[in-house]
Design an enzyme around this catalytic site. Structure first.
Site, PDB file in Angstrom:
ATOM      1  N   LEU A  18       0.822  -1.215   0.000  1.00  0.00           N
ATOM      2  CA  LEU A  18       0.000   0.000   0.000  1.00  0.00           C
ATOM      3  C   LEU A  18       0.853   1.261   0.000  1.00  0.00           C
ATOM      4  O   LEU A  18       0.544   2.233  -0.685  1.00  0.00           O
ATOM      5  CB  LEU A  18      -0.949   0.007   1.195  1.00  0.00           C
ATOM      6  CG  LEU A  18      -2.334  -0.607   0.981  1.00  0.00           C
ATOM      7  CD1 LEU A  18      -3.189  -0.393   2.217  1.00  0.00           C
ATOM      8  CD2 LEU A  18      -3.029  -0.051  -0.242  1.00  0.00           C
ATOM      9  N   ASN A 111      -4.951  -1.711   8.295  1.00  0.00           N
ATOM     10  CA  ASN A 111      -5.906  -2.758   8.645  1.00  0.00           C
ATOM     11  C   ASN A 111      -5.942  -2.940  10.160  1.00  0.00           C
ATOM     12  O   ASN A 111      -5.001  -2.599  10.874  1.00  0.00           O
ATOM     13  CB  ASN A 111      -5.490  -4.093   8.019  1.00  0.00           C
ATOM     14  CG  ASN A 111      -5.841  -4.175   6.552  1.00  0.00           C
ATOM     15  OD1 ASN A 111      -6.733  -3.481   6.062  1.00  0.00           O
ATOM     16  ND2 ASN A 111      -5.128  -5.028   5.827  1.00  0.00           N
ATOM     17  N   LYS A 188     -14.678  -2.944   8.081  1.00  0.00           N
ATOM     18  CA  LYS A 188     -13.578  -3.586   7.363  1.00  0.00           C
ATOM     19  C   LYS A 188     -13.030  -4.766   8.157  1.00  0.00           C
ATOM     20  O   LYS A 188     -12.619  -5.782   7.583  1.00  0.00           O
ATOM     21  CB  LYS A 188     -12.469  -2.573   7.082  1.00  0.00           C
ATOM     22  CG  LYS A 188     -11.362  -3.128   6.186  1.00  0.00           C
ATOM     23  CD  LYS A 188     -10.353  -2.066   5.811  1.00  0.00           C
ATOM     24  CE  LYS A 188      -9.291  -2.650   4.880  1.00  0.00           C
ATOM     25  NZ  LYS A 188      -8.258  -1.642   4.506  1.00  0.00           N
ATOM     26  N   ASN A 192     -12.312  -8.427   6.762  1.00  0.00           N
ATOM     27  CA  ASN A 192     -10.967  -9.005   6.838  1.00  0.00           C
ATOM     28  C   ASN A 192     -10.955 -10.304   7.634  1.00  0.00           C
ATOM     29  O   ASN A 192     -10.267 -11.257   7.273  1.00  0.00           O
ATOM     30  CB  ASN A 192     -10.002  -8.010   7.475  1.00  0.00           C
ATOM     31  CG  ASN A 192      -9.578  -6.903   6.529  1.00  0.00           C
ATOM     32  OD1 ASN A 192      -9.724  -7.022   5.326  1.00  0.00           O
ATOM     33  ND2 ASN A 192      -9.065  -5.813   7.063  1.00  0.00           N
ATOM     34  N   SER A 259      -3.791  -9.614   1.812  1.00  0.00           N
ATOM     35  CA  SER A 259      -2.542  -9.129   2.407  1.00  0.00           C
ATOM     36  C   SER A 259      -1.969 -10.141   3.387  1.00  0.00           C
ATOM     37  O   SER A 259      -0.748 -10.289   3.500  1.00  0.00           O
ATOM     38  CB  SER A 259      -2.779  -7.785   3.100  1.00  0.00           C
ATOM     39  OG  SER A 259      -3.756  -7.909   4.113  1.00  0.00           O
TER      40      SER A 259
END
Length: 317
Positions: A18, A111, A188, A192, A259
């Protein structure tokens, strides 16, 4: 020693996927970028070749940026984007405390849960802003990145952020301001938790989780547990059905390598503690059972469980 006080300059913490993608996006649009990291190979590659952005058609664009491992090279930074892995947040906070201007602001787009609090302890909460991005990227090698699809950046309102948000928009990135980013962080987190540990343990792209009924059952359980914790905490999610939301994202990113799987393949630490670990800890604190998230936490910690049985998924008959 360099000062990043000048307008139109951004400090990025990290040299991973990122950070490389954001660095290339900003740099190719005339915004001065300095990357602060610890990975020697990436620092050397970026300083030698720039960030190499691999387009979907295979063409490669080199974007010149500067990279350093010395916070003294970044003193006076008014704007920082924190894009390191969650297990590196404390270290990033220490580095930023040596270079972020007194009136500066660090925007975390990481994250997991708890990054703002860790940065706030190092920098002062008035110098930390919270955001979320759905942008994806795959690191092909040091300083070499492939975009994983466009996504929005959603940021909680902060009095110091406007110039940085203008630079992000000027780089062609979609930026939204929201009143409560914690809702987005937990939304999120639900996604995830449902996708990342299963793909990491089974070494499959996101879409593979939708191809097997027993994996969809595990995805659903992970999403429901996380959503139940958010509900008890009084945090509204951006969707009403966590299972549908997780499956939609897996479908939209079917070919993507999560990721967490990228980290596993590189033999690097994962963000499992800030994802399933955060859900388990908050579940314990609030009395919400999270057995499937705990199972994923334990399996990823152990770095075992490549078969379905080993990640707690019964084989289909």
């Amino acid at each position: 020693m360099t000062s990043l006080r000048a307008a139109g300059q951004v400090l990025l913490t990290g040299t991973g996927a990122l950070a490389s993608l954001f660095g290339a996006s900003l740099g190719r649009n005339g915004i001065g970028v300095v990357m602060l990291g610890t990975w020697p190979e990436a620092l050397a590659a970026i300083n030698r070749h720039g960030i190499r952005l691999v387009e979907p058609d295979g063409t490669e664009i080199a974007v010149p940026v500067r990279a350093t491992d010395n916070p003294a090279d970044c003193r006076g930074a008014r704007f920082a984007l924190v894009l390191v892995k969650s297990w590196q947040t404390a270290r990033a906070g220490q580095q930023l405390s040596a270079c972020l201007a007194p009136d500066g602001v660090a925007l975390t787009l990481q994250n997991g849960h708890g990054n703002r609090e860790i940065l706030g302890r190092a920098l002062g909460h008035e110098r930390v802003a919270l955001g979320v991005t759905t942008t994806g990227a795959t690191l092909i090698g040091p300083g070499r990145v492939r975009p994983g699809g466009t996504g929005a950046i959603s940021v909680e309102r902060h009095p110091r952020l406007d110039p940085l948000l203008a630079m992000l928009r000027g780089a062609g990135l979609e930026v939204k301001q929201v009143s409560d980013a914690e809702s987005l962080v937990w939304s999120k987190l639900v996604i995830n938790a449902a996708i990342n540990p299963l793909t990491a343990l089974l070494d499959v792209p996101n879409g593979e989780l939708l191809e097997r009924a027993n994996l969809r059952v595990r995805m659903a359980a992970l999403a429901r547990e996380a959503a139940a914790v958010a509900e008890v905490l009084g945090i509204p999610l951006t969707f009403s059905d966590p299972v549908y939301a997780a499956e939609r994202v897996a479908r939209q990113t079917a070919g993507n390598i999560s990721s967490m799987l990228q980290d596993m393949r590189r033999g690097a630490p994962t963000e499992i503690e800030a994802i399933c670990g955060a859900i388990v800890r908050e579940g314990e604190r609030t009395g919400v059972p999270t057995p499937i998230n705990r199972l994923m936490l334990e399996r990823v910690r152990e770095r075992v469980g490549i078969s379905l049985e080993q990640v707690g998924v019964p084989m289909a008959g």
